[in-house]
Design a protein around this motif. Structure first.
Motif, short mmCIF file in Angstrom:
data_model
loop_
_atom_site.label_atom_id
_atom_site.label_comp_id
_atom_site.label_asym_id
_atom_site.label_seq_id
_atom_site.Cartn_x
_atom_site.Cartn_y
_atom_site.Cartn_z
N TYR A 164 -22.25 4.39 43.11
CA TYR A 164 -23.05 5.60 43.25
C TYR A 164 -22.34 6.73 43.97
N GLU A 165 -21.35 6.46 44.83
CA GLU A 165 -20.70 7.54 45.57
C GLU A 165 -19.49 8.09 44.83
N ARG A 166 -18.64 7.19 44.32
CA ARG A 166 -17.36 7.62 43.74
C ARG A 166 -17.20 7.21 42.28
N GLY A 167 -18.31 6.87 41.63
CA GLY A 167 -18.22 6.49 40.23
C GLY A 167 -17.50 5.17 40.05
N ASP A 168 -16.87 5.01 38.89
CA ASP A 168 -16.20 3.75 38.56
C ASP A 168 -14.80 3.73 39.17
N HIS A 169 -14.73 3.69 40.51
CA HIS A 169 -13.44 3.79 41.20
C HIS A 169 -12.81 2.43 41.48
N ILE A 170 -13.59 1.34 41.36
CA ILE A 170 -13.05 0.01 41.61
C ILE A 170 -12.61 -0.58 40.27
N LEU A 171 -11.33 -0.93 40.18
CA LEU A 171 -10.78 -1.45 38.94
C LEU A 171 -10.63 -2.96 39.01
N ASP A 172 -10.80 -3.60 37.88
CA ASP A 172 -10.51 -5.02 37.74
C ASP A 172 -9.01 -5.15 37.48
N GLY A 173 -8.29 -5.72 38.45
CA GLY A 173 -6.85 -5.81 38.33
C GLY A 173 -6.38 -6.66 37.17
N ARG A 174 -7.25 -7.47 36.61
CA ARG A 174 -6.88 -8.31 35.47
C ARG A 174 -6.80 -7.50 34.18
N THR A 175 -7.55 -6.41 34.12
CA THR A 175 -7.59 -5.60 32.91
C THR A 175 -7.12 -4.17 33.13
N GLY A 176 -7.16 -3.71 34.40
CA GLY A 176 -6.83 -2.32 34.69
C GLY A 176 -7.97 -1.37 34.39
#
Length: 240
Positions: A164-176
């Motif tokens: 909710y604060e920064r959108g989709d900022h966390i990435l899944d390192g397995r897929t990027g």
């Protein structure tokens, strides 16, 4: 004693309710957080992190603090099978997901060492409390003016990872790719080092991250997935 400063890119507020608490008691806390920002920010070209990323520092020549942070990053990378990764392809080294909780927990330890017993240290919504009871609200992931639940803690930490604060900022390192399986995930743990890193790592895992975080020793979890289903562990310290 109450004090608020903008440090490390977010507001940090400190409330100490001990009798005789003085404004200057907070000086070491904020000095430490400013030091961390200068040394570990990937957005500062002269920081130790940036210099390491550019190859100007050999991995064996980093400070003991940075070595500890990088060790924690590697521990969470291994524990999540690579979903949590601070060295994503095409991106610079960014250990912020570990640095924040680690640094704020160290600040809380400084307060304890100075004799503080009843305090609340809030760093951009991630919280360390001592000498409670303290009540900590968990924000609704879709409505900024609502709470999903209220926690009650005597001593410990609470951290939330969300979109909710920064959108989709966390990435899944397995897929990027952005992790979109959850709307928000909150971890309660004895230290903010664990709570903050575990919340981010679990969010990167997606829906499977709820069970992963819940299985970690000392962690309790509250989560809302992309289907708006709510999950909470049995030991979550919910206020009456």
């Amino acid at each position: 004693m109450r004090r608020v400063e903008h440090v490390m890119g977010f507001p940090v507020s400190l409330l100490v309710e001990d009798e005789g608490a003085r404004a200057e008691d907070a000086d070491p806390v904020f000095a430490w957080l400013r030091e961390v920002d200068a040394r570990f920010s990937p957005f500062r070209p002269d920081s130790e992190v940036s210099r390491l990323d550019r190859g100007e520092l050999a991995p064996g020549a980093v400070s003991a603090d940075l070595a500890e942070v990088l060790g924690l990053c590697e521990r969470y990378r291994e524990a999540t099978g690579g979903a949590f990764d601070v060295r994503l392809p095409g991106r610079g080294l960014d250990p912020c997901a570990v640095v924040k909780g680690w640094a704020v927990q160290r600040a809380a330890d400084l307060l304890h060492a100075a004799g503080a017993r009843r305090f609340c240290l809030n760093a951009g919504g991630d919280v360390v409390v001592s000498g409670g009871p303290w009540r900590v609200g968990v924000r609704h992931p879709e409505h900024a003016d609502r709470l999903c639940t209220v926690l009650e803690l005597t001593d410990g930490a609470v951290a939330t990872s969300a979109r909710y604060e920064r959108g989709d900022h966390i990435l899944d390192g397995r897929t990027g790719r952005p992790a979109t399986g959850l709307l928000s995930l909150t971890v309660v743990a004895p230290s903010l080092t664990e709570a903050d890193a575990a919340a981010t790592a679990a969010f990167a895992l997606g829906a499977e991250g709820v069970a992963w975080a819940a299985a970690r020793e000392g962690c309790e979890v509250f989560a809302v997935d992309a289907e708006r289903r709510v999950f909470r562990t049995a030991g979550l310290p919910t206020a009456a």
